[in-house]
Design a protein around this motif. Structure first.
Motif, PDB file in Angstrom:
ATOM      1  N   ILE A  76       0.840  -1.204   0.000  1.00  0.00           N
ATOM      2  CA  ILE A  76       0.000   0.000   0.000  1.00  0.00           C
ATOM      3  C   ILE A  76       0.872   1.250   0.000  1.00  0.00           C
ATOM      4  CG2 ILE A  76      -1.632   1.352   1.401  1.00  0.00           C
ATOM      5  CD1 ILE A  76      -2.883  -1.283   2.299  1.00  0.00           C
ATOM      6  N   SER A  77       0.626   2.155  -0.932  1.00  0.00           N
ATOM      7  CA  SER A  77       1.345   3.435  -0.970  1.00  0.00           C
ATOM      8  C   SER A  77       0.927   4.253   0.240  1.00  0.00           C
ATOM      9  CB  SER A  77       1.017   4.184  -2.259  1.00  0.00           C
ATOM     10  OG  SER A  77       1.460   3.450  -3.385  1.00  0.00           O
ATOM     11  N   TRP A  78       1.900   4.766   0.964  1.00  0.00           N
ATOM     12  CA  TRP A  78       1.655   5.305   2.306  1.00  0.00           C
ATOM     13  C   TRP A  78       2.379   6.629   2.463  1.00  0.00           C
ATOM     14  CZ3 TRP A  78       0.092   2.259   6.916  1.00  0.00           C
ATOM     15  CH2 TRP A  78       0.380   2.872   8.144  1.00  0.00           C
ATOM     16  N   HIS A  79       1.683   7.627   3.018  1.00  0.00           N
ATOM     17  CA  HIS A  79       2.348   8.881   3.375  1.00  0.00           C
ATOM     18  C   HIS A  79       1.940   9.260   4.790  1.00  0.00           C
ATOM     19  CE1 HIS A  79       4.056  12.859   3.290  1.00  0.00           C
ATOM     20  NE2 HIS A  79       2.886  13.369   3.657  1.00  0.00           N
ATOM     21  N   GLY A  80       2.909   9.701   5.569  1.00  0.00           N
ATOM     22  CA  GLY A  80       2.639  10.118   6.938  1.00  0.00           C
ATOM     23  C   GLY A  80       3.479   9.339   7.918  1.00  0.00           C
ATOM     24  N   PRO A  81       3.152   9.438   9.218  1.00  0.00           N
ATOM     25  CA  PRO A  81       3.921   8.699  10.228  1.00  0.00           C
ATOM     26  C   PRO A  81       4.051   7.229   9.854  1.00  0.00           C
ATOM     27  CG  PRO A  81       2.364  10.184  11.282  1.00  0.00           C
ATOM     28  CD  PRO A  81       2.054  10.219   9.822  1.00  0.00           C
ATOM     29  N   SER A  82       5.225   6.686  10.055  1.00  0.00           N
ATOM     30  CA  SER A  82       5.518   5.312   9.641  1.00  0.00           C
ATOM     31  C   SER A  82       4.799   4.293  10.515  1.00  0.00           C
ATOM     32  CB  SER A  82       7.024   5.062   9.736  1.00  0.00           C
ATOM     33  OG  SER A  82       7.435   5.090  11.108  1.00  0.00           O
ATOM     34  N   PRO A  83       4.666   3.051  10.024  1.00  0.00           N
ATOM     35  CA  PRO A  83       4.100   1.998  10.867  1.00  0.00           C
ATOM     36  C   PRO A  83       4.866   1.846  12.181  1.00  0.00           C
ATOM     37  CG  PRO A  83       4.152   1.272   8.590  1.00  0.00           C
ATOM     38  CD  PRO A  83       4.895   2.576   8.633  1.00  0.00           C
ATOM     39  N   GLU A  84       6.184   2.098  12.148  1.00  0.00           N
ATOM     40  CA  GLU A  84       6.967   2.025  13.386  1.00  0.00           C
ATOM     41  C   GLU A  84       6.482   3.055  14.401  1.00  0.00           C
ATOM     42  OE1 GLU A  84       9.369   0.205  10.134  1.00  0.00           O
ATOM     43  OE2 GLU A  84       8.175   2.040  10.343  1.00  0.00           O
ATOM     44  N   TRP A  85       6.164   4.257  13.911  1.00  0.00           N
ATOM     45  CA  TRP A  85       5.668   5.317  14.798  1.00  0.00           C
ATOM     46  C   TRP A  85       4.330   4.914  15.408  1.00  0.00           C
ATOM     47  CZ3 TRP A  85       1.355   8.502  15.056  1.00  0.00           C
ATOM     48  CH2 TRP A  85       1.467   9.639  15.868  1.00  0.00           C
ATOM     49  N   GLY A 147      -5.640  -3.231  -3.271  1.00  0.00           N
ATOM     50  CA  GLY A 147      -6.059  -3.309  -4.662  1.00  0.00           C
ATOM     51  C   GLY A 147      -6.793  -2.061  -5.109  1.00  0.00           C
ATOM     52  N   PHE A 148      -7.655  -1.539  -4.251  1.00  0.00           N
ATOM     53  CA  PHE A 148      -8.401  -0.332  -4.576  1.00  0.00           C
ATOM     54  C   PHE A 148      -7.478   0.864  -4.771  1.00  0.00           C
ATOM     55  CE2 PHE A 148     -10.310   3.458  -2.330  1.00  0.00           C
ATOM     56  CZ  PHE A 148     -10.881   3.999  -3.477  1.00  0.00           C
ATOM     57  N   LEU A 149      -6.574   1.098  -3.822  1.00  0.00           N
ATOM     58  CA  LEU A 149      -5.694   2.257  -3.910  1.00  0.00           C
ATOM     59  C   LEU A 149      -4.775   2.160  -5.129  1.00  0.00           C
ATOM     60  CD1 LEU A 149      -4.726   2.750  -0.144  1.00  0.00           C
ATOM     61  CD2 LEU A 149      -6.403   4.039  -1.481  1.00  0.00           C
ATOM     62  N   ALA A 150      -4.278   0.951  -5.396  1.00  0.00           N
ATOM     63  CA  ALA A 150      -3.397   0.780  -6.552  1.00  0.00           C
ATOM     64  C   ALA A 150      -4.144   1.043  -7.857  1.00  0.00           C
ATOM     65  CB  ALA A 150      -2.802  -0.629  -6.544  1.00  0.00           C
ATOM     66  N   GLU A 151      -5.341   0.500  -7.970  1.00  0.00           N
ATOM     67  CA  GLU A 151      -6.130   0.676  -9.195  1.00  0.00           C
ATOM     68  C   GLU A 151      -6.518   2.139  -9.408  1.00  0.00           C
ATOM     69  OE1 GLU A 151     -10.509  -0.743 -10.794  1.00  0.00           O
ATOM     70  OE2 GLU A 151      -9.304  -2.160  -9.643  1.00  0.00           O
ATOM     71  N   ALA A 152      -6.794   2.845  -8.295  1.00  0.00           N
ATOM     72  CA  ALA A 152      -7.214   4.238  -8.386  1.00  0.00           C
ATOM     73  C   ALA A 152      -6.034   5.205  -8.425  1.00  0.00           C
ATOM     74  CB  ALA A 152      -8.119   4.588  -7.210  1.00  0.00           C
ATOM     75  N   GLY A 153      -4.809   4.691  -8.216  1.00  0.00           N
ATOM     76  CA  GLY A 153      -3.628   5.536  -8.202  1.00  0.00           C
ATOM     77  C   GLY A 153      -3.600   6.488  -7.018  1.00  0.00           C
ATOM     78  N   LEU A 154      -3.994   5.991  -5.855  1.00  0.00           N
ATOM     79  CA  LEU A 154      -4.091   6.828  -4.666  1.00  0.00           C
ATOM     80  C   LEU A 154      -3.076   6.428  -3.595  1.00  0.00           C
ATOM     81  CD1 LEU A 154      -7.982   6.962  -4.292  1.00  0.00           C
ATOM     82  CD2 LEU A 154      -6.489   8.724  -5.261  1.00  0.00           C
ATOM     83  N   VAL A 155      -2.735   7.404  -2.763  1.00  0.00           N
ATOM     84  CA  VAL A 155      -1.800   7.214  -1.657  1.00  0.00           C
ATOM     85  C   VAL A 155      -2.575   7.320  -0.350  1.00  0.00           C
ATOM     86  CG1 VAL A 155       0.226   8.144  -0.471  1.00  0.00           C
ATOM     87  CG2 VAL A 155       0.096   8.214  -2.973  1.00  0.00           C
ATOM     88  N   LEU A 156      -2.402   6.349   0.538  1.00  0.00           N
ATOM     89  CA  LEU A 156      -3.031   6.408   1.849  1.00  0.00           C
ATOM     90  C   LEU A 156      -2.399   7.536   2.651  1.00  0.00           C
ATOM     91  CD1 LEU A 156      -3.945   3.488   4.182  1.00  0.00           C
ATOM     92  CD2 LEU A 156      -2.473   5.295   5.056  1.00  0.00           C
ATOM     93  N   ARG A 157      -3.227   8.388   3.266  1.00  0.00           N
ATOM     94  CA  ARG A 157      -2.731   9.550   4.006  1.00  0.00           C
ATOM     95  C   ARG A 157      -2.798   9.286   5.518  1.00  0.00           C
ATOM     96  NH1 ARG A 157      -2.711  14.520   1.571  1.00  0.00           N
ATOM     97  NH2 ARG A 157      -1.848  15.142   3.595  1.00  0.00           N
ATOM     98  N   ALA A 158      -1.780   8.580   6.013  1.00  0.00           N
ATOM     99  CA  ALA A 158      -1.720   8.297   7.452  1.00  0.00           C
ATOM    100  C   ALA A 158      -1.540   9.563   8.272  1.00  0.00           C
ATOM    101  CB  ALA A 158      -0.573   7.323   7.738  1.00  0.00           C
ATOM    102  N   ASP A 159      -1.060  10.639   7.630  1.00  0.00           N
ATOM    103  CA  ASP A 159      -0.863  11.897   8.346  1.00  0.00           C
ATOM    104  C   ASP A 159      -2.177  12.616   8.650  1.00  0.00           C
ATOM    105  OD1 ASP A 159      -1.062  12.216   5.535  1.00  0.00           O
ATOM    106  OD2 ASP A 159      -0.314  14.270   5.702  1.00  0.00           O
TER     107      ASP A 159
END
Length: 289
Positions: A76-85, A147-159
């Motif tokens: 999953i494409s991810w932006h924001g605080p890391s899973p470690e955080w 699958g949804f985010l990849a198909e839609a070309g979207l980045v998850l905004r964890a921030d």
């Protein structure tokens, strides 16, 4: 944390007559308080669950649900605080932390139509309605979040999420959840809806109004929902709520019988350590006085 009011009792059907032996293992879950600013103050999005649902039927809750194993997909494409955080904040392993954040984003989209994702790390979808078909496929588990985010070309905004609290269902209940609570601002241009089979009613409300509805008997609240609304009541704006540096401590209420009433107590309450692990409180015990 505010002390739970004595009037906050659980519906009798929520707890089985005999506790499960052994206790049910809590299922990891994510709950999201979706908030927005208005001229009257901060509002939060609430749902009244369908009466016939196995868990919390008829109760007023925030959007949320259990973690899907596919939520842990590392592609999953991810932006924001890391899973470690997130793992550090919720005191869990990194894989679970990733899955919890993804579950929070997925469940918010499934249950309210609000999508915490964007074309890139600096933007958010302005209108999630074009993704209605994908939303239905997510609900039916025909499509994964990855699958949804990849198909839609979207980045998850964890921030766009903030950690808030963690609540574990009491051991006396047959359906248990270890729910991590998140706070999220409604993205500009998006709207939250009631297009979900799990809710018979949805609405935006100021926390004070939601608590007044509960006090007047117009709605039912579980302890985590009541407590969170009481905490949000102290935040005049979304910025105030999201700027809080909260220490996440796992909370597991206990349930004790006071005659025909099931009362809830939390750690720190003088009755907590005296409350039995199951519902065998005697009529003349301290709770009944």
């Amino acid at each position: 944390m505010r002390e739970l009011p004595k009037e906050l009792a659980l519906p009798s059907g929520l707890v089985p007559p005999e506790p499960p032996d052994p206790p049910a293992t809590p299922k990891d879950a994510a709950t999201v308080m979706l908030v927005r600013d208005t001229a009257a103050g901060l509002e939060v999005f609430l749902q009244r669950r369908v009466m016939g649902m196995a868990f919390a039927g008829g109760m007023t809750v925030f959007p949320g649900g259990g973690v899907d194993p596919r939520d842990a997909d590392t592609s999953i494409s991810w932006h924001g605080p890391s899973p470690e955080w997130w793992a550090e904040r919720f005191s869990c392993d990194i894989g679970l932390a990733r899955a919890l954040v993804c579950a929070a984003v997925r469940e918010t989209f499934e249950e309210s139509g609000v999508l915490l994702a964007g074309p890139d790390e600096s933007s958010v979808v302005a209108d999630a309605r074009p993704f209605a078909a994908a939303r239905a496929q997510l609900v039916n588990r025909q499509l994964s979040l990855a699958g949804f985010l990849a198909e839609a070309g979207l980045v998850l905004r964890a921030d766009l999420l903030c950690p808030w609290s963690e609540w574990v269902t009491p051991v006396v209940e047959s359906r248990r959840f270890d729910a991590r609570f998140f706070l999220a601002r409604l993205p500009e241009g998006q709207r939250a809806d009631g297009d979900t089979s799990e809710a018979q009613d949805t609405r935006w409300q100021r926390p004070t109004e939601a608590l007044e509805d509960w006090k007047a008997g117009r709605s039912g609240l579980l302890p985590p929902t009541w407590t969170t609304l009481a905490e949000l009541e102290e935040c005049p704006t979304v910025a105030d709520a999201m700027s809080q540096d909260r220490v996440i401590t796992k909370l597991m209420p206990k349930v004790a019988r006071d005659g025909d009433i099931l009362r809830v107590v939390l750690p720190g309450d003088p009755l907590y350590d005296e409350s039995p692990a199951h519902l065998d409180a005697r009529p003349n015990d301290r709770l009944s006085r």
